[in-house]
Design a protein around this motif. Structure first.
Motif, PDB file in Angstrom:
ATOM      1  N   LEU A 132       0.828  -1.207   0.000  1.00  0.00           N
ATOM      2  CA  LEU A 132       0.000   0.000   0.000  1.00  0.00           C
ATOM      3  C   LEU A 132       0.863   1.258   0.000  1.00  0.00           C
TER       4      LEU A 132
ATOM      5  N   GLY B 136       1.419   5.746   7.102  1.00  0.00           N
ATOM      6  CA  GLY B 136       1.660   4.332   6.845  1.00  0.00           C
ATOM      7  C   GLY B 136       3.040   3.876   7.288  1.00  0.00           C
TER       8      GLY B 136
ATOM      9  N   ILE C 108      -0.950   8.425   3.325  1.00  0.00           N
ATOM     10  CA  ILE C 108      -0.715   6.977   3.294  1.00  0.00           C
ATOM     11  C   ILE C 108       0.766   6.686   3.495  1.00  0.00           C
TER      12      ILE C 108
ATOM     13  N   THR D 175      -2.069  10.275  -0.961  1.00  0.00           N
ATOM     14  CA  THR D 175      -0.785   9.564  -1.024  1.00  0.00           C
ATOM     15  C   THR D 175       0.180  10.080   0.033  1.00  0.00           C
TER      16      THR D 175
ATOM     17  N   ALA E 136       1.255   3.977  -3.006  1.00  0.00           N
ATOM     18  CA  ALA E 136       0.949   5.392  -2.813  1.00  0.00           C
ATOM     19  C   ALA E 136       2.035   6.273  -3.408  1.00  0.00           C
TER      20      ALA E 136
END
Length: 234
Positions: free
Chosen positions: A51, A138, A134, A131, A55
């Motif tokens: 993921l 992330g 993320i 993005t 991104a």
């Protein structure tokens, strides 16, 4: 999708994103350790890396396709973006302790700053807005999950390792910046939208002060593992 107005620091929107990030960083590792088997834990880690990688590559493709790509700013050479690209390759199957420790300090010190004071000129619902979060949120979730679930606890010596790695990378990027006329990692001048660097004085002093601050923050990030880092990993 190309509307841009930026984000206000510590606005309701910003607090909401930080709260979601903090909740996930606590809940997901606890849930994985208590409820999931090793295979399921592994799959979550891999899907997170995919993921985050997706991104950063989506942001690259979006900029190229909309004609806003600028090689002086948008090559993934800043540490957060570089780690986002390399995450699946670094940790897909093996988790070398030294690499996990270095990434832990880079992310908890550097990427966290990008969450608290985001250098983001794009607002919801721009693709680059998603993005950005993320990648930054992330990365924090990924490294906390990895350290917690795999029990790869940073050691005190890893603070030194991470600072040597960061300093070496900064030297390489400084050379690249001067040779190419760019400003990756803000080693030539500060971000235009404001950041913690604004508190550290003019160039070049803020670079050296930032490294000193990074050392202190790295040591603080290690403190929760004072006892745990002495235990054998599993």
């Amino acid at each position: 999708m190309t509307e841009t107005t930026g984000i206000q620091f510590f606005s309701a929107e910003h607090f909401f994103i930080m709260a979601i990030t903090a909740i996930l960083c606590v809940v997901l590792p606890i849930y994985a350790r208590r409820k999931l088997d090793r295979r399921s834990q592994e799959m979550i880690l891999r899907w997170m890396s995919i993921l985050i990688f997706s991104a950063i590559t989506s942001a690259f493709i979006f900029r190229v396709s909309t004609g806003i790509f600028d090689w002086q700013k948008h090559i993934p050479l800043n540490l957060c973006n570089f780690l986002a690209v390399m995450l699946p390759f670094f940790f897909w199957k093996y988790r070398p302790r030294h690499l996990v420790e270095v990434c832990y300090f880079i992310i908890t010190v550097g990427t966290l700053q990008g969450v608290i004071t985001p250098n983001l000129s794009n607002s919801f619902p721009n693709l680059l807005y998603f993005t950005y979060w993320i990648v930054h949120s992330g990365l924090l979730l990924f490294i906390i999950y990895l350290v917690s679930v795999w029990r790869i606890y940073p050691r005190r010596i890893s603070v030194v390792y991470s600072m040597l790695w960061i300093t070496g990378y900064c030297v390489l990027m400084m050379i690249f910046n001067y040779a190419s006329g760019v400003n990756y990692m803000y080693l030539i001048e500060k971000p235009p939208h404001g950041s913690i660097l604004d508190l550290l004085g003019p160039w070049p002093w803020y670079v050296f002060i930032a490294l000193g601050v990074a050392l202190v923050l790295s040591f603080i990030s290690w403190l929760p593992f004072v006892k745990l880092s002495k235990e054998p990993t599993t």
